[in-house]
Enzyme design. Structure first.
Site, mmCIF file in Angstrom:
data_model
loop_
_atom_site.group_PDB
_atom_site.id
_atom_site.type_symbol
_atom_site.label_atom_id
_atom_site.label_comp_id
_atom_site.label_asym_id
_atom_site.label_seq_id
_atom_site.Cartn_x
_atom_site.Cartn_y
_atom_site.Cartn_z
ATOM 1 N N HIS A 297 0.825 -1.212 0.000
ATOM 2 C CA HIS A 297 0.000 0.000 0.000
ATOM 3 C C HIS A 297 0.860 1.264 0.000
ATOM 4 C CE1 HIS A 297 -3.238 -2.724 0.878
ATOM 5 N NE2 HIS A 297 -2.703 -3.074 2.046
ATOM 6 N N HIS B 111 -7.264 -4.631 -0.815
ATOM 7 C CA HIS B 111 -6.605 -5.889 -1.157
ATOM 8 C C HIS B 111 -7.370 -6.599 -2.263
ATOM 9 C CE1 HIS B 111 -6.106 -5.005 3.169
ATOM 10 N NE2 HIS B 111 -4.843 -5.243 2.914
#
Lengths: 330, 330
Positions: B56, B218
């Site tokens: 991320h 995700h």
């Protein structure tokens, strides 16, 4: 190919509207496609104007602000801006101390900035130009006679921009910009092609399991295609290509630049390998920048730019800059 | 799926080595996977520690530095870090004034930060926790009971980080962090899936011509799949999803966040549409941030986060910050 757009025809105008909303410190002329720092013209200061095809963001509009560009002219995607944009930008930012055009070496950009320089000078604006041609991959290429201009553009705009901010005269700022370009070299690789809105799909084909070594920032062919390599092998190839053309005898700035779709996690890992190769070759690194700065829409891949600097250039690199894409010290 | 990596097993360690090379102002413990600001512990200051699965970036390691996080703990890709990392980070940054754990609401992260808090307190470190759960897309999800934590994490870390930098006590910093989370909502869309190094390919399938509305960071399923929409239609859907859950009566911060592979050109264009919808709904915008901040590897798509702020929160948002991923005022 799915894109986060309305229609291809309005992509650049839509982006400029969004940029204006996010950055009230800039004056964005959406209709005429010129991005100007909000406090321009700055009294006593040489102005820097750049531009080129869109699709390489944050270059160039994202580098407009104190310490870097005075204005930028975005063309259509992967297409040179027109002279009218450049003349308008020069007029908006010239304080009477002249304007430096920073031009990446692509045929359309060179022709249009040349024409704009003549037109601006007819209107009484002094203009100097610096041509950026740092890409060692190939000598001539699609859209280019001679070497292509890529990552070194960021170093030229930052270091010359800092010199202009200090109040140096046009000839000195131009000479410094040329010196930065002469001391910088780049090499890029593509793992997957980019897609332009107008085409609606990839601009070139790259088979599964292969990469393009020496790719241009519009997907132009490089030196060769090979079976996929590891990050370490790519770093060896890219850094050696750069060092075979420039043998630094003083510390360097390093840009590990993402082409657009390669995760920052991978770019940092690639940087570890780039630093390893530079250390193995005895090159001292003064500063490193990792991220997406000179992109190619959604291309996967990365480029390495190395710029040899003296103490003055390093000081100007470290000087304050306040732009959407590069910001420190203020 | 080609990636710019050596082998999947070393992706996180390689990235940390590359981060250490690029950011000498940080103390990067590659072996133990902790990123700490170089001047920690800072006397008299509450410390902020966050972390989560890698993939991320720049979240969280890229938000370590003065004005934001004191330390970050990166887990394996899309996998929670372990308590030992968090305890080590807390010990490294605690000046005796306590530590705030910023935890995104995923089951593994919550369990591990809870355990770490107990262990750290056993060692005499005062710990408070804030749970970030801003994603309005779905109530429960893969890896999550309750709402997922996404873009609001950036607002929590920046605003609470600024409060800590001002020397406020732990209970106040924690209360402020919770207030930021309570006033923030997010909604994300995916145009194309991401690929993890371990899997070597996409983590989910998304047919040609469809998008996922409400995707998680995700790749978790969202609310629905639809035929591809325009940027304007997506902005209408995303902003309305946010505003149906939070009706701001004061100005908001807006984050238009890229998932990783969507060009900045498209993100700015999307921002123009997000701003249009907010204006049509009567929501005043105080500040806007556009870029790749809470990414999902090479996922294509974007998310919108809106955070309602009062004057104090806005002042803390504007306060100086010096991190790899967010930097201004210093």
């Amino acid at each position: 190919m799915k894109m986060l757009i309305n229609v291809a025809e309005t992509v650049v105008a839509d982006a400029l509207r969004g940029m204006a909303a996010a950055h009230p410190e800039l004056a964005v002329d959406v209709e005429n496609r010129v991005v100007v720092r909000g406090d321009a013209p700055v009294a006593g200061k040489v102005a820097l104007v750049s531009g080129g095809g869109s699709g390489h963001e944050p270059l160039h509009g994202g580098f407009v602000g104190p310490g870097m560009l005075s204005a930028a002219c975005p063309g259509e995607v992967f297409t040179s801006p027109v002279p009218d944009q450049m003349v308008r930008a020069a007029a908006a930012v010239d304080s009477g101390h002249g304007v430096l055009f920073v031009v990446k070496n692509y045929t359309g950009d060179v022709l249009n900035f040349d024409m704009a320089a003549e037109l601006a000078e007819d209107e009484g604006v002094r203009v100097e130009k610096v041509l950026v041609n740092d890409d060692v991959a190939v000598e001539d290429s699609t859209f280019t006679a001679g070497r292509r201009g890529t990552g070194a553009t960021l170093f030229v705009e930052k270091i010359a921009g800092a010199a202009a901010e200090e109040g140096r005269p046009l000839d000195q700022v131009a000479a410094l910009a040329r010196r930065v370009n002469e001391n910088a070299r780049s090499f890029g690789v593509a793992l997957a092609p980019c897609s332009t809105p107008a085409k609606g799909g990839p601009t070139f084909e790259l088979p599964d399991g292969e990469l393009e070594l020496g790719v241009g920032i519009h997907g132009e062919p490089g030196r060769e295609r090979r079976a996929m390599m590891t990050s370490g092998e790519i770093a060896d190839f890219a850094v050696d290509a750069v060092l075979s053309d420039l043998r630094p005898d003083s510390p360097v700035l390093v840009l590990v630049n993402g082409m657009g779709a390669t995760p920052l996690l991978e770019l940092y890992g690639f940087n570890a390998e780039v630093q390893r190769v530079l250390a193995e070759r005895g090159v001292a690194v003064a500063r490193t920048l990792v991220g997406n700065y000179v992109t190619s829409l959604d291309m996967a891949g990365a480029s390495v730019t190395v710029c040899q600097v003296d103490e003055e250039m390093l000081r100007l690199w470290d000087a304050p800059v306040r732009t959407p894409g590069l910001r420190w010290g203020v």
